[in-house]
Write an enzyme that holds these catalytic residues in place. Structure first.
Site, PDB file in Angstrom:
ATOM      1  N   SER A   1       0.873  -1.075  -0.106  1.00 30.39           N
ATOM      2  CA  SER A   1      -0.095   0.072  -0.164  1.00 30.39           C
ATOM      3  C   SER A   1       1.009   1.183  -0.159  1.00 30.39           C
ATOM      4  CB  SER A   1      -0.991  -0.075   1.388  1.00 30.39           C
ATOM      5  OG  SER A   1      -1.791   1.367   1.123  1.00 30.39           O
TER       6      SER A   1
ATOM      7  N   TYR B   1      -2.222  -0.194  10.148  1.00 28.29           N
ATOM      8  CA  TYR B   1      -2.298  -0.776   8.809  1.00 28.29           C
ATOM      9  C   TYR B   1      -1.001  -0.264   8.012  1.00 28.29           C
ATOM     10  CZ  TYR B   1      -3.672  -0.959   3.944  1.00 28.29           C
ATOM     11  OH  TYR B   1      -4.051  -1.265   2.409  1.00 28.29           O
TER      12      TYR B   1
END
Length: 296
Positions: free
Chosen positions: A145, A159
């Site tokens: 990501s 995350y």
């Protein structure tokens, strides 16, 4: 379709929705044999049935990538059903949208997220490697990501940490396993990711990006100033934009690449500094603004 995945045996984690689903359908249409896995079994089965209905070859499995035995089982299913494992797409992800700041994150919340996006990549790579060594080669693709490269807002601490760890694993796995003919790469999506990522697990699969969903909800036409990056292409970013990069990495088109992370669907954001320059500016105006004085 080009048949880039003809005869290839592929495991996709998080394949029941979003990017995983998009790739499962595309790669099957190009000849791939797909083990679709998802934390929600009904989603995995639905995608597998869609592939079978289109004349492809697939099975659907409930797989929690936080549990090593379940990841091992998914790899075993590929070998049992399709004879080998050519591609592991470690794509499963989880976050806490609108979640707590780092100092308010509980141990349970931290583990829930990082065990999916970091430990799940470790398990997926590890068990793919065990099989691929026997075959003298294979390909592992990891969905990382942009959050693993640059921080996201409050609520994404776990995350971002897990995704940064996943990027480290891509580098390490590529370095360790290259001698076996195994290559490992990752894509780091910035925009165009699934709206289902922000929805409960029992929500319908919407097959739209955040941006496409927001546009639909607004009822307005797309105009390029809706997009925060410098690139203007006349439409919102979509799942297909990220799937194109994943497809490149999963295919033999990238056969001599390993250990790389490609920022996908970034729209030019990684080209920019975070300093807020106005569209028109001069050094005099910038200096005056810094001093909080009117420009002469």
């Amino acid at each position: 379709m080009s048949g880039r995945f003809a005869g290839k045996s592929i495991v996709i984690t998080g394949g029941g929705a979003g990017l995983g689903r998009e790739c499962a359908l595309q790669w099957s249409a190009e000849g791939g044999k797909i083990v679709v896995t998802d934390l929600v079994e009904d989603r995995a089965q639905a995608v597998a049935k869609e592939i079978l209905a289109a004349g492809g070859d697939a099975i659907g499995l409930k797989t929690d990538v936080r549990i090593e035995a379940e990841v091992e089982q998914a790899v075993g299913a590929a070998v049992e059903n399709f004879g080998r494992l050519d591609i592991m797409f470690a794509n499963a992800g989880r976050s806490l949208p609108g979640g707590p700041s780092i100092e308010d994150t509980t141990e349970e919340q931290w583990d829930d997220v990082t065990n999916t996006v970091y430990r799940g990549v470790f398990f997926s790579g590890k068990h793919a490697c065990h099989q691929m060594k026997k075959q003298h080669g294979g390909n592992i693709v990891v969905t990382t990501s942009a959050a693993g490269i640059n921080a996201y807002p409050v609520g994404f601490g776990a995350y971002a940490a897990g995704k940064a760890g996943a990027i480290g694993l891509v580098h390490s796995m590529a370095t360790e396993w290259g001698r076996y003919g195994i290559r490992v790469n990752g894509l780091a999506p910035t925009h165009g990711m699934s709206i289902n990522f922000a929805l409960p697990l029992d929500a319908p699969v919407l097959n739209m990006s955040y941006e496409e969903f927001a546009l639909q909800e607004s009822g307005e036409a797309w105009h390029d100033d809706r997009f925060v990056g410098p690139l203007k292409v006349g439409r919102p970013p979509s799942l297909k934009d990220n799937a194109a990069v994943a497809t490149f990495l999963a295919s033999d088109d990238s056969a001599y690449m390993s250990g790389l992370i490609i920022p996908a669907c970034d729209g030019g954001n990684f080209a920019m500094t975070s300093i807020p320059f106005p569209k028109t500016w001069s050094l005099e105006e910038m200096a005056a603004s810094a001093l909080d004085e009117p420009a002469s």
